[in-house]
Design an enzyme around this catalytic site. Structure first.
Site, PDB file in Angstrom:
ATOM      1  N   ARG A  88       0.836  -1.195   0.000  1.00 33.32           N
ATOM      2  CA  ARG A  88       0.000   0.000   0.000  1.00 33.32           C
ATOM      3  C   ARG A  88       0.867   1.240   0.000  1.00 33.32           C
ATOM      4  NH1 ARG A  88      -3.100  -1.788   5.321  1.00 33.32           N
ATOM      5  NH2 ARG A  88      -4.405  -3.494   4.574  1.00 33.32           N
ATOM      6  N   THR A  89       0.282   2.296  -0.527  1.00 32.89           N
ATOM      7  CA  THR A  89       0.993   3.582  -0.556  1.00 32.89           C
ATOM      8  C   THR A  89       1.282   4.049   0.862  1.00 32.89           C
ATOM      9  OG1 THR A  89      -0.261   4.147  -2.516  1.00 32.89           O
ATOM     10  CG2 THR A  89       0.889   5.921  -1.429  1.00 32.89           C
ATOM     11  N   GLN A  90       2.548   4.350   1.130  1.00 32.79           N
ATOM     12  CA  GLN A  90       2.917   4.850   2.451  1.00 32.79           C
ATOM     13  C   GLN A  90       3.173   6.345   2.400  1.00 32.79           C
ATOM     14  OE1 GLN A  90       2.573   2.810   4.793  1.00 32.79           O
ATOM     15  NE2 GLN A  90       3.651   0.878   4.517  1.00 32.79           N
TER      16      GLN A  90
END
Lengths: 223, 265
Positions: free
Chosen positions: B13-15
């Site tokens: 997932r985008t952090q």
């Protein structure tokens, strides 16, 4: 491996205040029209009130994206209800639906603080107040949102509601006339605007009674 | 490795964002919508790319401007491409307007937020359809609204106040561009991720154009910056200057005399 800290939040508070007051044969639902994020104002002209049914209006403040999603879900469910029952949902029925919808997301809540206002099947004003996870109660009046703490004590003083602990249960619906109640709501908002930075710009007021729906709008301080 | 609770280390997932675009601003004007964005793509504090097009056409009636993660914007453009393709394939004489595109993007952004995998962008959608002007904004967590003027990121702090003072319903094209340039210049001075190469896009009922890239003139010769405290009342700089002047002159005089008398080495 030590757990990383998230650097974004799925929630935001877009501010605003909502109020509803129930009368003998009317209901007033009001909300300011300011939408904020942090210390910025995004827009001064945003409606927080949604018509869910002919006799049910919901005013919601909190995280706007969740509020919009919640409004969408309830509107869709009402449409299905109309298809299946060939009639509008009553306000108490919508109240229960809202509670169940909120609790459905108990473990990733809709960050929405709601007041539901309308007329019950007898034509009397009804107001339901909620927390973010669906806990609700029918009351004579309620305020939610960033200015709620400023408005509620004032309403307690002006509307002199009987204790909910009394037996037999006394109705909390106000004996005030419709015009007096609308005026009271305007006073609530102009006071809250003075001290709450997230409340202001203008207030949108909906008045529901036997003859139908009326809209009123008042300008508020824009600072 | 525990597969029930995946650790953050292997999360897809985008952090956080990597290559980012800064502010986009949009305004309604007499004939339609005007939008402006610079062409910078920053990689943290490095301005890595200077020709990133952050304003793009969507279908016949709309324009999208994006700030935030550029790769996520490219993904969004792919989604929009598919959306417009399917709309065209209906071949029914109808076409998606800016309001519909805005609604679609709001749903996309909100749903990704719900999955804890956001598209790290703030988007502005503008357009004209059947004479109706539309200008809307969506954030990475799904917060959305429409207004007469919108901005993303720093634009909210630096451009919106200017727009609140100077925006009017009946701005002409020239006035609108001047107003946008005023905002973009302000951003150029104060936003460190801004670059001096921008595009302005215009949409009217007739059609859509994105300008060629160009630069703004900047002004640094404000009188107050030249000698900030010279002659200021009681300022020590005044005294020091006078002291230094006299002492330096005397020192220089003495040095030259010394050199003149003894010859330079």
């Amino acid at each position: 491996m030590p757990k990383e800290h998230a650097n974004w939040s799925p929630y935001d508070n877009n501010g605003g205040t909502c109020v509803a007051i129930a009368g003998a044969d009317y209901c007033v639902i009001a909300a300011d029209t300011r939408m904020s994020t942090g210390y910025s104002i995004l827009t001064r002209d945003y409606s927080k009130i949604c018509k869910l049914a002919d006799k049910s209006f919901m005013a919601s403040s909190g995280f706007q994206a969740d509020v919009k999603a919640l409004q969408k879900v309830l509107s869709s469910r009402h449409l299905i209800y109309q298809h299946q029952h060939n009639k509008q949902m009553s306000c108490p029925a919508m109240a229960q639906l809202l509670s169940n919808t909120l609790y459905y997301k108990r473990f990733f809540p809709y960050y929405a603080f709601n007041v539901l206002g309308g007329l019950d099947s007898e034509g009397k004003g009804c107001v339901f107040t909620y927390d973010a996870v669906g806990s609700y109660e029918r009351v004579g009046y309620s305020a939610q949102g960033s200015g709620a703490t400023l408005i509620t004590p004032f309403l307690d003083n002006q509307l002199k509601s009987p204790s909910p602990l009394l037996l037999p249960a006394k109705d909390a619906v106000t004996p005030l006339s419709e015009a007096e109640a609308v005026d009271l709501v305007k006073t609530c908002f102009s006071s809250a605007t003075e001290r709450d930075i997230y409340t202001g710009d203008s207030v949108e007021i909906i008045i529901l009674n036997a003859s139908g729906v009326r809209h009123e709008s008042e300008q508020l301080r824009k600072d | 490795m525990d597969t029930l609770l995946s650790s953050e280390g292997d999360s897809q997932r985008t952090q956080y964002p990597y290559v980012t675009g800064t502010s986009v601003i949009g305004i309604k004007y007499k004939d339609g919508i005007l939008m402006a964005a610079d062409m910078g793509g920053s990689y943290g504090s490095t301005i890595r790319y200077k020709s990133v097009e952050r304003l793009k056409q969507v279908g016949k009636h709309s324009l999208i401007g994006a700030s935030g993660e550029i790769s996520d914007f490219q993904e969004i453009l792919k989604y929009l491409d598919e959306l417009i393709l399917h709309d065209n394939m209906w071949d029914d004489g109808n076409s998606l307007g800016p309001k519909e595109v805005h609604n679609y993007l709001t749903r996309v952004m909100y749903n990704r937020r719900n999955k804890f995998d956001p598209l790290w962008n703030s988007l502005i959608i503008g357009g004209v359809k059947n004479g109706h002007k539309y200008l809307g904004s969506v954030s990475m967590i799904g917060v959305h609204f429409e207004d007469d003027h919108v901005a993303t990121g720093f634009g909210n702090h630096l451009a919106r106040p200017i727009l609140r003072e100077e925006w009017r319903e009946d701005l002409t094209f020239e006035e609108g561009v001047k107003l946008l340039e005023k905002c973009m210049r302000n951003l150029l001075y104060r936003d460190r991720s801004a670059v001096n190469k921008l595009q302005i896009a215009k949409i009217t009922e007739e059609g859509l154009t994105v300008s060629q890239p160009y630069s703004l003139k900047t002004f640094w010769n404000f009188a107050a910056f030249q000698n900030p405290t010279v002659g200021a009342e009681g300022s020590w700089i005044l005294c020091l200057m006078m002291f230094c002047c006299t002492k330096t002159c005397a020192f220089v005089d003495a040095s030259f005399s010394f050199i003149a008398r003894h010859g330079s080495a």
